[in-house]
Motif scaffolding. Structure first.
Motif, PDB file in Angstrom:
ATOM      1  N   UNK A   1       0.815  -1.233  -0.129  1.00  0.00           N
ATOM      2  CA  UNK A   1       0.033  -0.050  -0.028  1.00  0.00           C
ATOM      3  C   UNK A   1       0.833   1.234   0.059  1.00  0.00           C
ATOM      4  N   UNK A   2       0.128   2.217  -0.309  1.00  0.00           N
ATOM      5  CA  UNK A   2       1.030   3.631  -0.529  1.00  0.00           C
ATOM      6  C   UNK A   2       1.694   4.049   0.817  1.00  0.00           C
TER       7      UNK A   2
ATOM      8  N   UNK B   1       1.446  12.695   0.188  1.00  0.00           N
ATOM      9  CA  UNK B   1       0.353  12.205   1.228  1.00  0.00           C
ATOM     10  C   UNK B   1      -0.877  11.794   0.464  1.00  0.00           C
ATOM     11  N   UNK B   2      -1.509  10.723   0.904  1.00  0.00           N
ATOM     12  CA  UNK B   2      -3.055  10.474   0.432  1.00  0.00           C
ATOM     13  C   UNK B   2      -3.827  10.620   1.797  1.00  0.00           C
ATOM     14  N   UNK B   3      -5.103  11.200   1.322  1.00  0.00           N
ATOM     15  CA  UNK B   3      -6.263  10.965   2.463  1.00  0.00           C
ATOM     16  C   UNK B   3      -6.810   9.481   2.702  1.00  0.00           C
ATOM     17  N   UNK B   4      -7.603   9.158   3.327  1.00  0.00           N
ATOM     18  CA  UNK B   4      -8.154   8.055   3.536  1.00  0.00           C
ATOM     19  C   UNK B   4      -8.688   7.527   2.335  1.00  0.00           C
ATOM     20  N   UNK B   5      -9.529   8.145   1.563  1.00  0.00           N
ATOM     21  CA  UNK B   5     -10.132   7.685   0.395  1.00  0.00           C
ATOM     22  C   UNK B   5      -9.042   7.325  -0.653  1.00  0.00           C
ATOM     23  N   UNK B   6      -8.329   8.121  -0.945  1.00  0.00           N
ATOM     24  CA  UNK B   6      -7.083   7.894  -2.013  1.00  0.00           C
ATOM     25  C   UNK B   6      -6.337   6.578  -1.668  1.00  0.00           C
ATOM     26  N   UNK B   7      -5.996   6.617  -0.120  1.00  0.00           N
ATOM     27  CA  UNK B   7      -5.275   5.425   0.121  1.00  0.00           C
ATOM     28  C   UNK B   7      -6.151   4.197  -0.253  1.00  0.00           C
TER      29      UNK B   7
END
Length: 503
Positions: free
Chosen positions: A259-260, A269-275
């Motif tokens: 995972x990222x 950085x990614x937010x929760x939805x992007x992750x």
């Protein structure tokens, strides 16, 4: 490095490091960059080819003869600068040949040229030496170095050593950086270095998705085995040579989409939805490149949330789904550890900003080996079965460094894992589309067995297979029993189409 760069314009060093990120050692006539980790107090290149670079031998020899790791090293024909790393980036040693250094400084030398002795002194000053120390190092008089310093000051138009080094280093970073074409995003190879150190039997892959993004994979077990997409927990378990032997005995190939932020400090950085989207895209690439029309998914601990979401989105592409140590309903318990765990889950669910600051605090503590060991011992002490696994990690040849380094290099992913683990969308799991099973440790006190049995019943009466002596951490002595149970589950589904071998 702090003394040398103390008077740099704001952001100059960060901009330079961003520009140089991904640059391989030995590339071009400008800066040569070695990304390093610290071993026994000294930096060591993350990439094996860099350790074989001729310049590295000179750097390593110089480091061994220094009392401490300073701002840099004045090599015979190069200047080496050392930018110490932190939990967001590795230590970086940046080397510039003398010729490139002279070329970069020519614009501020008022049309004059430096002598070879003056250039050598300038490198010593940039690396933090004083005039007396520079004189002793070269076996010349202090007066000789004073005369050379006065000449340099006149040519650069400065009055002090601080002014001289500051002006020179700014020009070197900006002029040499500007001369290099913009670097294209390259391979994020931190995971390769960590796999090289802790998973010598692993294969590493990087694939490009339909969106143009790059995705990383760890590949374990026989290449011609039945492919299983292993949706990893917060960090990878310790797969020892004997564990790889168990995979071979069962004819199973674990393909692990990372995972990222897992085993990586690169990328935004990614937010929760992007992750979550990134995780599902990685599972999909693992299916198409390694498994075929449908994939067997083995979702471990926090990986359950991502396996469930992928199955919700693409039920027709799932051959089977097994949950290992599934996070059902986290039990708080009355202990300090239980309250801490419950507090972390609440923060992850309801206050993302504060949770991020708390996780940053824990990230800093990871960089202190003994502090990290105490943190793990306190966290797992309520479950003797899990504490035994932690003690086995520290008794292993790597002495617990595997856990520490993988955690330190995965904090952004771990933070998102906590968020998604607070509320896996269990009831969105498709019904009657593919076989589902749960494999669980009987002594797991974080996600107790009664809660898992209840969850499996609510989702359609799925079977729950028990490992009697295990807690939440199902590796080391629990890995072979886990694979035995999983193999029986797969065998009941019948053979899968032959694995893909091309990547």
């Amino acid at each position: 490095m702090q003394d040398v760069f103390g008077t740099l314009p704001p952001g100059a060093m960060d901009a330079f490091q961003r520009e140089q990120a991904g640059t391989a050692a030995g590339a071009g006539d400008g800066w040569i960059v070695f990304d390093c980790e610290t071993r026994n107090g000294l930096p060591v290149p993350l990439k094996l080819p860099d350790r074989l670079h001729p310049l590295w031998h000179d750097i390593a020899a110089a480091l061994e003869h220094q009392d401490h790791i300073g701002a840099g090293i004045a090599l015979t024909a190069h200047l080496a600068l050392i930018a110490e790393g932190d939990d967001e980036r590795p230590t970086r040693i940046m080397v510039l040949p003398d010729g490139a250094m002279v070329h970069a400084l020519r614009g501020i030398l008022r049309g004059e040229e430096m002598t070879a002795a003056e250039l050598h002194l300038l490198k010593q000053l940039i690396c933090g030496a004083g005039l007396a120390e520079a004189a002793r190092a070269d076996g010349v008089s202090h007066e000789t170095r004073r005369t050379q310093f006065k000449s340099l000051s006149r040519k650069f138009g400065v009055r002090s050593q601080a002014e001289l080094t500051s002006r020179a280093i700014v020009q070197l970073l900006l002029e040499s950086g500007a001369a290099r074409p913009t670097a294209h995003p390259g391979t994020d190879d931190r995971f390769i270095a960590l796999a090289d150190e802790f998973l010598p039997g692993a294969r590493c892959h990087e694939l490009q998705g339909p969106d143009g993004a790059r995705y990383r994979f760890i590949d374990l077990g026989p290449a011609d085995g039945r492919p299983v997409v292993f949706v990893h927990p917060q960090i990878l378990p310790d797969f020892r040579p004997e564990d790889l032997g168990v995979l071979r005995a069962h004819g199973l190939r674990f393909v692990v989409p990372l995972r990222h932020g897992a085993m990586s400090v690169a990328g935004p950085d990614m937010n929760a939805a992007e992750h979550l989207d990134h995780a599902c895209a990685g599972i999909e690439l693992a299916r198409t490149h390694f498994a075929g029309e449908r994939a067997d998914l083995l979702a471990c601990l926090s990986g359950a949330a991502f396996g469930t979401e992928y199955a919700r989105r693409y039920p027709e592409r799932v051959a089977s789904l097994a949950f290992v140590g599934a996070p059902a309903r986290p039990a708080a318990g009355g202990s300090t550890t239980g309250r801490l765990r419950a507090g972390l889950f609440r923060l992850a669910a309801y206050d993302g900003a504060l949770f991020a600051r708390v996780m940053d605090f824990f990230g800093r503590r990871i960089n202190q080996p003994e502090t990290f060991r105490r943190l793990l011992a306190n966290y797992y002490r309520p479950c003797p079965a899990d504490l035994a696994i932690i003690e086995a990690e520290y008794a292993a040849p790597h002495g617990g460094e595997r856990l520490r380094k993988l955690c330190a290099g995965s904090m952004r992913s771990i933070r998102q894992d906590f968020h998604h683990q607070t509320g896996p969308r269990w009831h969105d799991l498709p019904r009657d589309r593919f076989p589902v099973t749960f494999i669980h440790g009987a002594k797991d006190n974080t996600h107790p067995l009664p809660a898992i049995r209840a969850l499996a019943g609510e989702l359609g009466g799925h079977p729950v297979h028990i490992i009697p002596e295990a807690g939440q951490l199902l590796y080391y002595r629990h890995f072979a029993p886990l694979l035995d149970l999983y193999q029986r589950f797969l065998s009941a589904q019948g053979p899968q189409a032959g694995p893909k071998t091309g990547t």
